[in-house]
Design a protein around this motif. Structure first.
Motif, PDB file in Angstrom:
ATOM      1  N   THR A 169       2.717 -10.413  -1.875  1.00 36.31           N
ATOM      2  CA  THR A 169       2.428  -9.736  -0.605  1.00 36.31           C
ATOM      3  C   THR A 169       3.404 -10.201   0.467  1.00 36.31           C
ATOM      4  OG1 THR A 169       0.076  -9.452  -1.124  1.00 36.31           O
ATOM      5  CG2 THR A 169       0.703  -9.369   1.196  1.00 36.31           C
ATOM      6  N   ILE A 186      -2.152  -2.971  -8.059  1.00 34.32           N
ATOM      7  CA  ILE A 186      -1.954  -2.997  -6.607  1.00 34.32           C
ATOM      8  C   ILE A 186      -0.457  -2.887  -6.348  1.00 34.32           C
ATOM      9  CG2 ILE A 186      -2.316  -4.278  -4.468  1.00 34.32           C
ATOM     10  CD1 ILE A 186      -4.580  -5.788  -5.891  1.00 34.32           C
ATOM     11  N   CYS A 203       2.898  -1.589  -3.503  1.00 34.02           N
ATOM     12  CA  CYS A 203       3.317  -1.428  -2.109  1.00 34.02           C
ATOM     13  C   CYS A 203       4.557  -0.545  -2.054  1.00 34.02           C
ATOM     14  CB  CYS A 203       3.623  -2.786  -1.478  1.00 34.02           C
ATOM     15  SG  CYS A 203       4.278  -2.666   0.208  1.00 34.02           S
ATOM     16  N   TYR A 233       0.124   0.128   1.041  1.00 31.05           N
ATOM     17  CA  TYR A 233      -0.527  -0.552  -0.080  1.00 31.05           C
ATOM     18  C   TYR A 233      -1.526   0.373  -0.772  1.00 31.05           C
ATOM     19  CZ  TYR A 233       1.507  -4.904   1.574  1.00 31.05           C
ATOM     20  OH  TYR A 233       2.390  -5.885   1.951  1.00 31.05           O
ATOM     21  N   VAL A 275      -4.493   0.386  -3.978  1.00 31.36           N
ATOM     22  CA  VAL A 275      -5.299  -0.310  -4.983  1.00 31.36           C
ATOM     23  C   VAL A 275      -5.847   0.737  -5.942  1.00 31.36           C
ATOM     24  CG1 VAL A 275      -7.311  -1.769  -5.406  1.00 31.36           C
ATOM     25  CG2 VAL A 275      -5.925  -2.122  -3.339  1.00 31.36           C
ATOM     26  N   LEU A 294      -4.119   1.636   1.687  1.00 29.30           N
ATOM     27  CA  LEU A 294      -4.420   0.761   2.818  1.00 29.30           C
ATOM     28  C   LEU A 294      -3.219   0.636   3.746  1.00 29.30           C
ATOM     29  CD1 LEU A 294      -6.154  -2.196   0.924  1.00 29.30           C
ATOM     30  CD2 LEU A 294      -7.208  -0.105   1.782  1.00 29.30           C
ATOM     31  N   TRP A 312      -4.334  -4.514   4.311  1.00 31.49           N
ATOM     32  CA  TRP A 312      -4.097  -5.327   3.120  1.00 31.49           C
ATOM     33  C   TRP A 312      -3.799  -6.783   3.478  1.00 31.49           C
ATOM     34  CZ3 TRP A 312      -5.391  -5.824  -1.568  1.00 31.49           C
ATOM     35  CH2 TRP A 312      -4.723  -6.733  -2.401  1.00 31.49           C
TER      36      TRP A 312
END
Length: 311
Positions: free
Chosen positions: A79, A224, A226, A234, A236, A270, A275
């Motif tokens: 992340t 997950i 990005c 993001y 999921v 998201l 996120w």
């Protein structure tokens, strides 16, 4: 008497609500015990997980999956890398914008041919969609619907305005019959179009639970990702199904997905802030539990250590 949320949602660390769905993460952490035989200073039992649930209000059902606490450091690290990529992208876009403004010979590209950042149309330029489609009326309806959707949320998500401007400009140029004239040449498009890269934050193989229902194991997977260029970068994705297990000579028991039944998939996108908050809450909760359990487990660990001075 109505049940209070702190009882109804006991164990929930964070949830992200939407109009039709809700993503939640629940604490299923367990401290290390003598029975497990692992070092007490590991703090967390191997069974410690965060339970991920994606609830669909219309269907009244959830997809669930487990994230072992041992996978959290990788999620945090990736992340951080994705956030760095997004920061660099925004900086590069500002730099390109400054260069274009400072260069008199540079022709500004019409917003109609700027790639959209939202929803299913993300990455596509509304001008190109109108020029390339054989069913112009359908594309006009699709773009108009998307524009109205974005307008309803522009106060909450100010970046929606860029997509609104792109769509409205494309529709206006199309109605005036000048859309083709506004299309940039290939060299201009190469400078302006952002690279749409997709980063994997977390991905599991299909995993199975121990319980058996009619010879089938409940199974799940998590993905997950990005995509920095999107408004909701993001995503999921969860998958649930029932499947039998095979058995290899090595003793491993792979999930036989070719025989899987009741395969259900769902996803939720998201914002960057959402996120980052999810990761921060999960990480903070993990550290808080570690601090609570550490003193007692360290004391137990000390009792098991060899004492060379003991008589």
């Amino acid at each position: 008497m109505e049940e209070k949320n702190n009882k109804k949602y006991a164990g929930q660390v964070i949830d992200i609500p939407r109009a039709k769905s809700r993503l939640s993460f629940t604490d299923r952490l367990q401290r290390m015990t003598e029975e497990e035989g692992e070092p007490f200073l590991n703090i967390f039992s191997q069974r410690s997980i965060y339970l991920v649930s994606l609830f669909d209000f219309e269907k009244g059902s959830s997809l669930i999956a487990n994230i072992p606490v041992g996978d959290m450091p990788l999620i945090v690290k990736r992340t951080d890398c994705a956030e760095e990529a997004m920061f660099r992208l925004s900086s590069e876009e500002l730099a390109v914008s400054d260069d274009v403004g400072a260069t008199e010979t540079q022709t500004e590209i019409s917003p109609a041919f700027q790639p959209l950042r939202m929803g299913k149309l993300a990455g596509k330029a509304p001008g190109d969609m109108l020029l390339e489609s054989l069913n112009k009326q359908a594309i006009v309806a699709t773009l108009t619907s998307q524009m109205e959707f974005l307008k309803q949320r522009v106060r909450q998500y100010p970046k929606n305005q860029a997509d609104i401007t792109a769509i409205s400009t494309a529709l206006e140029c199309f109605q005036l019959g000048i859309l083709e004239d506004c299309k940039p040449d290939e060299s201009q498009a190469a400078v302006q179009t952002p690279k749409e890269k997709n980063y994997i934050i977390y991905k599991t193989p299909v995993k199975h639970q121990k319980k058996i229902i009619d010879g089938m194991h409940p199974c799940y997977s998590v993905l997950i990702t990005c995509t920095p260029t999107k408004e909701y970068p993001y995503r999921v994705e969860l998958m649930n199904c029932y499947a039998p297990l095979g058995e290899l000579k090595s003793g491993m028991k792979p999930v036989l997905m070719e025989q899987a039944k009741d395969i259900r998939k769902d996803k939720i996108d998201l914002t960057e802030a959402e996120w980052v908050r999810v990761v921060d809450c999960l990480k903070s909760n993990l550290e808080a539990a570690r601090q609570v359990w550490y003193p007692a487990l360290r004391t137990q660990d000390a009792k098991n250590r060899w004492n060379g001075n003991a008589s």
